[in-house]
Design an enzyme around this catalytic site. Structure first.
Site: not given
Ligand code: SAM
Length: 444
Positions: A136, A181, A234
């Site tokens: 993360e 995700d 989502c």
């Molecule tokens: N997979 C998680 C779950 O099921 O609990 C939910 C993930 S959420 C949809 C997307 C995640 O990507 C967030 O925690 C966010 O902080 C992270 N994120 C934000 N910007 C990002 C980036 N540039 N690269 C990678 N991850 C990122």
């Protein structure tokens, strides 16, 4: 429910005749789901425990671990939740790991993992075997992820706090399966979260789509030939879903689209999700050792205290297994703290590590003190002494409770699921539930 006009206009064009049904679904109650944790409890047992509380859990059709629960129930407030017996998760989100198909023994990366819904589902499928890297990028969210990994008793995971770019430089063609995700415009959150409706805009969709491509570019570099990558969001926006799916296969022709899945709130009982699975062409042939952890010369630490602890507290078979791990260099030390590396350990030098495998405990003056994570990863039959708590709420608040066992480390349990350590002495169990977790625990 007030939905953004641009969103409604786009969905009308996207869904045609089905738009009326889609819009009507926003007048219905959102769905509530939980996923039982096979690392901690059997499915039937969890259902029976809820039935005793007059709560009927209904299976989620697309995920074998998933259940709906009624809106008036608050499973997040039960001691069983603290014990990691289940994870509260939106039902359609559970479909993604089903599509990923993780197996024990594999090397799996969850690149955008916080708060850990999908990582902990993957870990349940892996059954403690193989390597899970849960990453993360946002530090505070990486800590939440790490806490959930701990609560769910996951023993074979590294939790990292890295950018996709830095990770891809470290792990070229390394993983058998990767989940992306991605951060998205969150249209599937509109029923659940009022704020997400206010933050949405067409411009935000475009920004998310561009960011998702950057993340996917990094992710595909880390996939082995023959490996599987799942991309999920989502949201319902085609720019983020179908168009990015097409972009990925155009940009990287070695990736073949195998399956694509839309879950929409008027068609399924869930808030909505999109997921696409790709396979990378080729067969994996081992080319050199890859990023395998080099064994370091053991530091001068009083390992004998750890050995005393395992033989005093754990069942003989497990204690011997830990002895083997120690001999093989699988137990690593950071300052005074010991970690058990996953069986397919990797070098994490230079990376921001939030959790380097299973935290075992630390050396204090003349003793070894086990960590909370170790307790959460143990089953009562794996220790010499456990105690089923009559009033787990009191234990969770940090109170000492009456105990009639032998003096020493005792695994405190609720319905057979480990909840933490206590130390028995003089008819009482001294409470070793972490102070930080006590503060956060509110029982209604
Ligand atoms: N997979 C998680 C779950 O099921 O609990 C939910 C993930 S959420 C949809 C997307 C995640 O990507 C967030 O925690 C966010 O902080 C992270 N994120 C934000 N910007 C990002 C980036 N540039 N690269 C990678 N991850 C990122």
């Amino acid at each position: 429910m007030e939905l953004p006009q641009d969103f409604k206009d786009r969905m009308r064009g996207q869904l045609g005749d089905a738009y009326g049904d889609f819009l009507a679904s926003y007048q219905e109650e959102r769905t509530y789901g939980l996923r039982y944790n096979p690392l901690k409890i059997e499915k039937d047992r969890l259902c029976a425990l809820f039935a005793q509380m007059q709560v009927a859990l209904e299976p989620v059709a697309w995920a074998e671990e998933g259940f709906y629960y009624p809106p008036q129930v608050h499973p997040g407030r039960l001691a069983l939740h603290e014990a990691g017996a289940y994870y509260i998760q939106e039902p359609s989100a559970m479909a993604v790991v089903e599509l990923l198909g993780p197996r024990p023994g594999e090397k799996i990366l969850d690149l955008c993992a916080a708060p850990g819904g999908k990582s902990t589902q993957i870990a349940g499928r892996m059954g403690g075997q193989g390597l899970l890297v849960a990453n993360e990028v946002i530090p505070s969210r990486a800590k939440t992820l790490s806490r959930n990994i701990e609560r769910m008793g996951v023993a074979n995971a590294y939790v990292l706090n890295e950018t996709p770019q830095r990770l891809s430089a470290c792990f070229p063609e390394f993983f058998d399966r990767i989940l992306v995700d991605a951060p998205c415009s969150g249209e599937g959150m509109f029923r659940k979260d009022v704020q997400s409706r206010g933050e949405w805009s067409l411009q935000q969709v475009a920004v998310c789509a561009a960011r998702q491509r950057e993340i996917l570019s990094c992710a595909q570099q880390m996939l082995k030939p023959g490996g599987t990558i799942v991309y999920s969001t989502c949201t319902f926006a085609p720019e983020e879903n179908e168009q990015n799916t097409k972009w990925l296969t155009d940009a990287y022709p070695q990736l073949e689209l195998e399956q694509c899945m839309h879950l929409l709130p008027h068609q399924q009982r869930g808030e909505g999700h999109y997921a696409a699975r790709f396979r990378k062409a080729g067969e994996w042939t081992q080319r050199g050792p890859g990023k395998v952890k080099k064994q370091k010369a053991p530091q001068k630490l009083p390992y004998i205290l750890f050995q005393d602890f395992i033989h005093e507290v754990l069942e003989p078979q497990l204690a011997d297994w830990y002895e083997d791990c120690l001999a093989q260099g699988r137990i690593t030390a950071y300052l005074q703290h010991l970690y058990l590396a996953p069986d397919a350990a990797v070098a994490t030098d230079g990376l921001k590590v939030e959790r380097a495998g299973l935290s075992l405990g630390s050396f204090k003056k003349k003793r070894f003190e086990p960590s909370h994570a170790l307790a959460m990863a143990l089953r009562p039959q794996q220790v010499k002494q456990s105690m089923e708590l009559e009033e787990p709420e009191r234990y969770l608040k940090g109170e000492a409770v009456a105990a009639d066992g032998q003096a020493g480390w005792t695994l405190a349990t609720v319905h057979g699921c480990s909840l933490g350590w206590g130390k028995a002495a003089g008819g009482m169990l001294k409470n070793h539930y972490p102070k930080g977790l006590r503060k956060n625990y509110a029982i209604s």
